[in-house]
Scaffold this active site. Structure first.
Site, PDB file in Angstrom:
ATOM      1  N   GLY A 124       0.837  -1.210   0.000  1.00 59.22           N
ATOM      2  CA  GLY A 124       0.000   0.000   0.000  1.00 59.22           C
ATOM      3  C   GLY A 124       0.861   1.245   0.000  1.00 59.22           C
ATOM      4  O   GLY A 124       0.954   1.935   1.017  1.00 59.22           O
ATOM      5  N   TYR A 125       1.502   1.506  -1.145  1.00 61.42           N
ATOM      6  CA  TYR A 125       2.334   2.720  -1.249  1.00 61.42           C
ATOM      7  C   TYR A 125       1.581   3.823  -2.009  1.00 61.42           C
ATOM      8  O   TYR A 125       1.439   4.935  -1.531  1.00 61.42           O
ATOM      9  CB  TYR A 125       3.637   2.450  -2.012  1.00 61.42           C
ATOM     10  CG  TYR A 125       4.492   1.300  -1.537  1.00 61.42           C
ATOM     11  CD1 TYR A 125       4.554   0.945  -0.194  1.00 61.42           C
ATOM     12  CD2 TYR A 125       5.272   0.585  -2.444  1.00 61.42           C
ATOM     13  CE1 TYR A 125       5.372  -0.099   0.226  1.00 61.42           C
ATOM     14  CE2 TYR A 125       6.094  -0.449  -2.028  1.00 61.42           C
ATOM     15  CZ  TYR A 125       6.131  -0.795  -0.702  1.00 61.42           C
ATOM     16  OH  TYR A 125       6.935  -1.824  -0.305  1.00 61.42           O
ATOM     17  N   SER A 126       1.132   3.483  -3.235  1.00 68.23           N
ATOM     18  CA  SER A 126       0.571   4.506  -4.130  1.00 68.23           C
ATOM     19  C   SER A 126      -0.751   5.045  -3.605  1.00 68.23           C
ATOM     20  O   SER A 126      -1.519   4.327  -2.961  1.00 68.23           O
ATOM     21  CB  SER A 126       0.347   3.923  -5.521  1.00 68.23           C
ATOM     22  OG  SER A 126       1.527   3.326  -5.994  1.00 68.23           O
ATOM     23  N   SER A 158      -2.597  -4.050  -5.194  1.00 67.95           N
ATOM     24  CA  SER A 158      -2.834  -5.315  -5.926  1.00 67.95           C
ATOM     25  C   SER A 158      -2.915  -6.511  -4.984  1.00 67.95           C
ATOM     26  O   SER A 158      -2.134  -6.600  -4.034  1.00 67.95           O
ATOM     27  CB  SER A 158      -1.733  -5.527  -6.952  1.00 67.95           C
ATOM     28  OG  SER A 158      -1.687  -4.424  -7.818  1.00 67.95           O
ATOM     29  N   GLU A 240      11.277  -5.650  -4.922  1.00 70.21           N
ATOM     30  CA  GLU A 240      10.230  -5.627  -5.945  1.00 70.21           C
ATOM     31  C   GLU A 240      10.846  -5.585  -7.342  1.00 70.21           C
ATOM     32  O   GLU A 240      10.303  -6.142  -8.286  1.00 70.21           O
ATOM     33  CB  GLU A 240       9.335  -4.401  -5.741  1.00 70.21           C
ATOM     34  CG  GLU A 240       8.225  -4.307  -6.780  1.00 70.21           C
ATOM     35  CD  GLU A 240       7.113  -3.362  -6.396  1.00 70.21           C
ATOM     36  OE1 GLU A 240       7.248  -2.666  -5.370  1.00 70.21           O
ATOM     37  OE2 GLU A 240       6.109  -3.333  -7.118  1.00 70.21           O
ATOM     38  N   GLU A 372      10.705   5.815 -16.739  1.00 69.89           N
ATOM     39  CA  GLU A 372      11.425   7.099 -16.716  1.00 69.89           C
ATOM     40  C   GLU A 372      12.134   7.288 -15.378  1.00 69.89           C
ATOM     41  O   GLU A 372      13.261   7.773 -15.308  1.00 69.89           O
ATOM     42  CB  GLU A 372      10.444   8.271 -16.937  1.00 69.89           C
ATOM     43  CG  GLU A 372       9.856   8.355 -18.336  1.00 69.89           C
ATOM     44  CD  GLU A 372       8.677   7.405 -18.542  1.00 69.89           C
ATOM     45  OE1 GLU A 372       8.342   6.626 -17.631  1.00 69.89           O
ATOM     46  OE2 GLU A 372       8.101   7.430 -19.647  1.00 69.89           O
TER      47      GLU A 372
HETATM   48  C1  FAD Z   1      -1.284  -2.976 -12.663  1.00 74.72           C
HETATM   49  C2  FAD Z   1      -0.694  -2.118 -11.582  1.00 74.72           C
HETATM   50  C3  FAD Z   1      -0.459  -2.661 -10.336  1.00 74.72           C
HETATM   51  C4  FAD Z   1       0.057  -1.867  -9.316  1.00 74.72           C
HETATM   52  N1  FAD Z   1       0.227  -2.411  -8.076  1.00 74.72           N
HETATM   53  C5  FAD Z   1       0.611  -1.622  -7.040  1.00 74.72           C
HETATM   54  C6  FAD Z   1       0.664  -2.135  -5.710  1.00 74.72           C
HETATM   55  O1  FAD Z   1       0.420  -3.325  -5.473  1.00 74.72           O
HETATM   56  N2  FAD Z   1       0.959  -1.284  -4.698  1.00 74.72           N
HETATM   57  C7  FAD Z   1       1.242   0.034  -4.904  1.00 74.72           C
HETATM   58  O2  FAD Z   1       1.514   0.765  -3.946  1.00 74.72           O
HETATM   59  N3  FAD Z   1       1.204   0.573  -6.170  1.00 74.72           N
HETATM   60  C8  FAD Z   1       0.894  -0.234  -7.219  1.00 74.72           C
HETATM   61  N4  FAD Z   1       0.823   0.280  -8.500  1.00 74.72           N
HETATM   62  C9  FAD Z   1       1.069   1.707  -8.682  1.00 74.72           C
HETATM   63  C10 FAD Z   1       2.361   2.009  -9.409  1.00 74.72           C
HETATM   64  O3  FAD Z   1       3.475   1.825  -8.582  1.00 74.72           O
HETATM   65  C11 FAD Z   1       2.222   3.464  -9.908  1.00 74.72           C
HETATM   66  O4  FAD Z   1       1.240   3.441 -10.931  1.00 74.72           O
HETATM   67  C12 FAD Z   1       3.516   3.982 -10.427  1.00 74.72           C
HETATM   68  O5  FAD Z   1       4.395   4.238  -9.365  1.00 74.72           O
HETATM   69  C13 FAD Z   1       3.305   5.288 -11.243  1.00 74.72           C
HETATM   70  O6  FAD Z   1       2.556   6.181 -10.511  1.00 74.72           O
HETATM   71  P1  FAD Z   1       1.281   6.916 -11.141  1.00 74.72           P
HETATM   72  O7  FAD Z   1       0.369   5.884 -11.699  1.00 74.72           O
HETATM   73  O8  FAD Z   1       0.727   7.846 -10.118  1.00 74.72           O
HETATM   74  O9  FAD Z   1       1.839   7.750 -12.357  1.00 74.72           O
HETATM   75  P2  FAD Z   1       2.661   9.093 -12.266  1.00 74.72           P
HETATM   76  O10 FAD Z   1       3.649   9.020 -11.163  1.00 74.72           O
HETATM   77  O11 FAD Z   1       1.697  10.212 -12.260  1.00 74.72           O
HETATM   78  O12 FAD Z   1       3.445   9.038 -13.621  1.00 74.72           O
HETATM   79  C14 FAD Z   1       2.832   9.367 -14.860  1.00 74.72           C
HETATM   80  C15 FAD Z   1       3.916   9.481 -15.918  1.00 74.72           C
HETATM   81  O13 FAD Z   1       4.858  10.489 -15.542  1.00 74.72           O
HETATM   82  C16 FAD Z   1       6.187   9.956 -15.523  1.00 74.72           C
HETATM   83  N5  FAD Z   1       6.950  10.527 -14.419  1.00 74.72           N
HETATM   84  C17 FAD Z   1       6.534  10.657 -13.133  1.00 74.72           C
HETATM   85  N6  FAD Z   1       7.535  11.157 -12.369  1.00 74.72           N
HETATM   86  C18 FAD Z   1       8.611  11.319 -13.182  1.00 74.72           C
HETATM   87  C19 FAD Z   1       9.938  11.798 -12.995  1.00 74.72           C
HETATM   88  N7  FAD Z   1      10.376  12.151 -11.793  1.00 74.72           N
HETATM   89  N8  FAD Z   1      10.760  11.849 -14.067  1.00 74.72           N
HETATM   90  C20 FAD Z   1      10.336  11.449 -15.294  1.00 74.72           C
HETATM   91  N9  FAD Z   1       9.076  10.998 -15.534  1.00 74.72           N
HETATM   92  C21 FAD Z   1       8.218  10.927 -14.503  1.00 74.72           C
HETATM   93  C22 FAD Z   1       6.013   8.465 -15.315  1.00 74.72           C
HETATM   94  O14 FAD Z   1       7.102   7.730 -15.811  1.00 74.72           O
HETATM   95  C23 FAD Z   1       4.735   8.175 -16.076  1.00 74.72           C
HETATM   96  O15 FAD Z   1       5.016   7.975 -17.428  1.00 74.72           O
HETATM   97  C24 FAD Z   1       0.351  -0.499  -9.543  1.00 74.72           C
HETATM   98  C25 FAD Z   1       0.118   0.043 -10.819  1.00 74.72           C
HETATM   99  C26 FAD Z   1      -0.387  -0.741 -11.828  1.00 74.72           C
HETATM  100  C27 FAD Z   1      -0.626  -0.119 -13.163  1.00 74.72           C
END
Ligand code: FAD
Length: 401
Positions: A124-126, A158, A240, A372
């Site tokens: 539970g991070y995001s 997840s 991870e 990225e």
């Molecule tokens: C199928 C799936 C399962 C998941 N399971 C888990 C889970 O079990 N637990 C959990 O905690 N999270 C989970 N996640 C979340 C996942 O870790 C996040 O989706 C991921 O960290 C990206 O965050 P965001 O979706 O908020 O996108 P954002 O952080 O908003 O990113 C959007 C875009 O901006 C780019 N971007 C963002 N910051 C930067 C930077 N500093 N430099 C360059 N580019 C950047 C990214 O690369 C991406 O292309 C899951 C996600 C998916 C899709």
């Protein structure tokens, strides 16, 4: 270094194949695809019963006698049978973290239960407004007597729908700088203040939004030091991204594609594989899959030596996810219209796996660190290049990745 498969490994593979044949029901893979839940509890119970989960863990915390090489082979064979064990993958990341930073009481409390298959932990991070910038988490944990009270929302938790706990990143000090006031807590999902709502993703996986309303957990549920959760989470993230993962997440596209291309005929009567360009593309995929596998071995070697690798985890995760996505795009290109046949469609090549995996691969470059962000980590920490963007606020505490 000797890269040949040892007799011991070949023996593990044969034993693992026999285990999967005797224990895995063919309909489970279809059930995972249909439900989108990448964790089959009946399979998990059998893995626990036969000591596969306990393999390689310290005996004083419930570890068993089974050889870790055998256990890895079993998970690989399960993956080959189309079965993911994501709940166990996240659990083992948290268990490794507890081994690094947990108290003796926490090791004795959480490890044996998890290795018996009774404790399963989601991450539970995001949150809705913090994914890559996970340190911006707004979920709070407030001390109340000898307990912590957790309130907030997590996104993409997840396998939480089948887990007993969530490893929650929470703000424990709102007055500290962003990265300094966070802690990690193990929150039970049977608390009345916990709620889980499904989110279906492009790849078919059903992940979850999870909600925490006044969830009380004991002091002992806080893993690592209070307000030092950033470093704790970074240890978990290294696992991870590829260290000692229980199930191979690498794709095995080359073999399936070659099998199809050997039989499929072009209008002139030649097979698809007779086309040297097709053979070359499949060959390249096979090479890159092997590199991916070896990077996994590199991570295991680090873990076996008791180390916590830094940017190497980012390198491995970036490589297998980006190359896997490319390989599936190549596969659909070679397959043509047939590649769009989904699982369940009659005559779908490899039972529709290409179509399904192509969709699933799109999200592998997002979770566990978006590509990225991983490139930034490699550039800065492995190559010593300057930061690509200015730092906001004070420097982060030092950590592995
Ligand atoms: C199928 C799936 C399962 C998941 N399971 C888990 C889970 O079990 N637990 C959990 O905690 N999270 C989970 N996640 C979340 C996942 O870790 C996040 O989706 C991921 O960290 C990206 O965050 P965001 O979706 O908020 O996108 P954002 O952080 O908003 O990113 C959007 C875009 O901006 C780019 N971007 C963002 N910051 C930067 C930077 N500093 N430099 C360059 N580019 C950047 C990214 O690369 C991406 O292309 C899951 C996600 C998916 C899709």
């Amino acid at each position: 270094m000797d890269f040949r498969e040892s007799d011991e490994l070949a023996g593990h593979r044969a034993a693992a194949r026999a285990w999967v044949e005797a224990n895995v029901r063919p309909e489970w893979a279809e059930e995972q695809r249909r439900s989108g839940c990448h964790q089959t509890m009946e399979l998990h119970e059998r893995l626990a019963r036969d000591g596969v989960l306990a393999a390689g863990w310290p005996a004083e915390y419930g570890g068993g006698d089974a050889d870790p090489g055998y256990a890895r082979a079993v998970f690989d064979e399960c993956a080959r049978a189309g079965l993911r064990c994501d709940g166990w993958a996240t659990t083992s990341m948290v268990l490794h973290t507890i081994l690094h930073v947990g108290t003796e009481e926490q090791k004795r409390r959480y490890l044996p239960g998890a290795l018996r298959g009774e404790i399963l932990i989601a991450l539970g991070y995001s949150e809705p407004d913090s994914g890559s910038d996970v340190a911006a988490a707004r979920t709070t944990a407030v001390r109340d007597g000898d307990a912590w009270v957790v309130d907030g929302q997590k996104m993409f938790t997840s396998t939480a729908q089948v887990c007993s706990h969530v490893f929650v990143l929470a703000r424990t000090n709102p007055d500290a700088p962003k990265h300094a006031g966070l802690s990690l807590l193990l929150v039970p999902t049977d608390d009345p203040g916990f709620e889980c709502r499904p989110i279906r993703t492009l790849g078919g996986q059903v992940t979850n939004a999870t909600f925490y309303t006044g969830v009380r957990v004991p002091e002992a549920a806080l893993i690592g030091e209070v307000d030092r959760g950033w470093n704790v989470m970074r240890i978990a993230l290294v696992y991870e991204r590829g260290v000692g993962g229980p199930a191979s997440v690498d794709h095995a596209i080359a073999a399936d594609l070659a099998a199809w291309a050997r039989d499929a005929r072009r209008p002139g009567g030649t097979t698809v594989l007779d086309d040297p360009l097709v053979a070359e593309r499949i060959g390249r995929i096979a090479v890159e899959e092997e590199v991916s596998r070896l990077l996994g071995g590199w991570m295991d070697w680090h873990a076996a030596k008791g180390g916590v690798p830094g940017p190497e985890g980012a390198m491995r995760k970036l490589y297998w996810s980006e190359s896997g996505r490319r390989h599936l795009a190549d596969a659909l290109d070679i397959l043509g219209a047939e590649g769009l046949l989904a699982p369940g469609a009659p005559d779908a090549p490899a039972g529709g796996a290409f179509e399904h995996e192509f969709r699933a691969a799109a999200v592998t470059t997002v979770y566990g660190g978006a590509s990225e962000v991983l490139r930034d980590i490699i550039a800065e920490r492995r190559l010593g290049l300057p930061r690509s963007r200015p730092r906001v606020g004070p420097a982060r505490p030092a950590g592995p990745a």
